[in-house]
Design a protein around this motif. Structure first.
Motif, PDB file in Angstrom:
ATOM      1  N   SER A 160     -57.493 -78.023   0.182  1.00  0.00           N
ATOM      2  CA  SER A 160     -58.248 -78.762   1.205  1.00  0.00           C
ATOM      3  C   SER A 160     -57.377 -79.739   1.974  1.00  0.00           C
ATOM      4  O   SER A 160     -57.607 -79.991   3.149  1.00  0.00           O
ATOM      5  CB  SER A 160     -59.403 -79.527   0.565  1.00  0.00           C
ATOM      6  N   ARG A 161     -56.376 -80.289   1.300  1.00  0.00           N
ATOM      7  CA  ARG A 161     -55.510 -81.288   1.939  1.00  0.00           C
ATOM      8  C   ARG A 161     -54.344 -80.668   2.696  1.00  0.00           C
ATOM      9  O   ARG A 161     -53.500 -81.370   3.225  1.00  0.00           O
ATOM     10  CB  ARG A 161     -55.001 -82.270   0.905  1.00  0.00           C
ATOM     11  N   GLY A 162     -54.277 -79.344   2.699  1.00  0.00           N
ATOM     12  CA  GLY A 162     -53.268 -78.673   3.517  1.00  0.00           C
ATOM     13  C   GLY A 162     -51.906 -78.535   2.875  1.00  0.00           C
ATOM     14  O   GLY A 162     -50.908 -78.371   3.570  1.00  0.00           O
ATOM     15  N   TRP A 163     -51.833 -78.580   1.550  1.00  0.00           N
ATOM     16  CA  TRP A 163     -50.553 -78.376   0.877  1.00  0.00           C
ATOM     17  C   TRP A 163     -50.024 -76.988   1.184  1.00  0.00           C
ATOM     18  O   TRP A 163     -50.779 -76.050   1.397  1.00  0.00           O
ATOM     19  CB  TRP A 163     -50.730 -78.509  -0.619  1.00  0.00           C
ATOM     20  N   SER A 164     -48.720 -76.855   1.159  1.00  0.00           N
ATOM     21  CA  SER A 164     -48.105 -75.538   1.355  1.00  0.00           C
ATOM     22  C   SER A 164     -48.382 -74.683   0.122  1.00  0.00           C
ATOM     23  O   SER A 164     -48.627 -75.205  -0.979  1.00  0.00           O
ATOM     24  CB  SER A 164     -46.597 -75.680   1.549  1.00  0.00           C
ATOM     25  N   LEU A 165     -48.326 -73.381   0.303  1.00  0.00           N
ATOM     26  CA  LEU A 165     -48.573 -72.463  -0.801  1.00  0.00           C
ATOM     27  C   LEU A 165     -47.541 -72.660  -1.915  1.00  0.00           C
ATOM     28  O   LEU A 165     -47.880 -72.578  -3.095  1.00  0.00           O
ATOM     29  CB  LEU A 165     -48.581 -71.016  -0.312  1.00  0.00           C
ATOM     30  N   SER A 166     -46.310 -72.961  -1.576  1.00  0.00           N
ATOM     31  CA  SER A 166     -45.289 -73.176  -2.609  1.00  0.00           C
ATOM     32  C   SER A 166     -45.616 -74.412  -3.455  1.00  0.00           C
ATOM     33  O   SER A 166     -45.434 -74.396  -4.679  1.00  0.00           O
ATOM     34  CB  SER A 166     -43.893 -73.288  -2.001  1.00  0.00           C
ATOM     35  N   ARG A 167     -46.119 -75.466  -2.840  1.00  0.00           N
ATOM     36  CA  ARG A 167     -46.519 -76.665  -3.609  1.00  0.00           C
ATOM     37  C   ARG A 167     -47.730 -76.366  -4.476  1.00  0.00           C
ATOM     38  O   ARG A 167     -47.819 -76.846  -5.611  1.00  0.00           O
ATOM     39  CB  ARG A 167     -46.851 -77.823  -2.666  1.00  0.00           C
ATOM     40  N   ILE A 168     -48.666 -75.594  -3.948  1.00  0.00           N
ATOM     41  CA  ILE A 168     -49.851 -75.227  -4.721  1.00  0.00           C
ATOM     42  C   ILE A 168     -49.441 -74.395  -5.927  1.00  0.00           C
ATOM     43  O   ILE A 168     -49.927 -74.611  -7.045  1.00  0.00           O
ATOM     44  CB  ILE A 168     -50.876 -74.483  -3.836  1.00  0.00           C
ATOM     45  N   LYS A 169     -48.526 -73.453  -5.727  1.00  0.00           N
ATOM     46  CA  LYS A 169     -48.052 -72.618  -6.839  1.00  0.00           C
ATOM     47  C   LYS A 169     -47.392 -73.464  -7.914  1.00  0.00           C
ATOM     48  O   LYS A 169     -47.554 -73.204  -9.107  1.00  0.00           O
ATOM     49  CB  LYS A 169     -47.077 -71.548  -6.330  1.00  0.00           C
ATOM     50  N   LYS A 170     -46.647 -74.495  -7.540  1.00  0.00           N
ATOM     51  CA  LYS A 170     -46.020 -75.376  -8.520  1.00  0.00           C
ATOM     52  C   LYS A 170     -47.080 -76.108  -9.344  1.00  0.00           C
ATOM     53  O   LYS A 170     -46.898 -76.316 -10.542  1.00  0.00           O
ATOM     54  CB  LYS A 170     -45.089 -76.378  -7.831  1.00  0.00           C
ATOM     55  N   GLU A 171     -48.170 -76.492  -8.702  1.00  0.00           N
ATOM     56  CA  GLU A 171     -49.251 -77.157  -9.438  1.00  0.00           C
ATOM     57  C   GLU A 171     -49.960 -76.167 -10.355  1.00  0.00           C
ATOM     58  O   GLU A 171     -50.294 -76.486 -11.493  1.00  0.00           O
ATOM     59  CB  GLU A 171     -50.239 -77.798  -8.453  1.00  0.00           C
ATOM     60  N   ILE A 172     -50.160 -74.942  -9.888  1.00  0.00           N
ATOM     61  CA  ILE A 172     -50.797 -73.906 -10.708  1.00  0.00           C
ATOM     62  C   ILE A 172     -49.945 -73.578 -11.928  1.00  0.00           C
ATOM     63  O   ILE A 172     -50.475 -73.310 -13.010  1.00  0.00           O
ATOM     64  CB  ILE A 172     -51.078 -72.648  -9.855  1.00  0.00           C
TER      65      ILE A 172
END
Length: 94
Positions: free
Chosen positions: A64-76
């Motif tokens: 929702s906050r517009g993070w890049s997919l690479s940052r989202i993957k790091k959180e996942i």
């Protein structure tokens, strides 16, 4: 006029980006539960951070906050995917 057109383009871009990310997340959440191994509907599956001290943000908030997919993957990568009703059982074992 140019600003209005650009604004409309940006809105469409954001809509498509969020749809793409949500489809990716849906695919990941279709995996079997890491706790019990059973397969459930993807809407009943959640990402759970095993080490809460390393949690930066909830995956849905990152999208929702517009993070890049690479940052989202790091959180996942900090999470396991599990059936939402098993979360209490898992945390009671930690």
């Amino acid at each position: 006029m140019h600003i209005l057109l650009h604004s409309d383009c940006h809105k469409e871009y954001e809509k498509n980006r969020k749809r793409e990310y949500r489809n990716y997340i849906q695919l990941l959440r279709s995996a079997p539960c890491a706790c019990c191994g059973n397969q459930y509907h993807y809407l009943m599956m959640d990402f759970h951070h095993l080490d809460r001290s390393k949690k930066e943000i909830a995956v849905s908030d990152a999208i929702s906050r517009g993070w890049s997919l690479s940052r989202i993957k790091k959180e996942i990568d900090k999470c396991i995917i599990m059936f939402e009703c098993n979360a209490g059982f898992l945390y009671s074992m930690l």
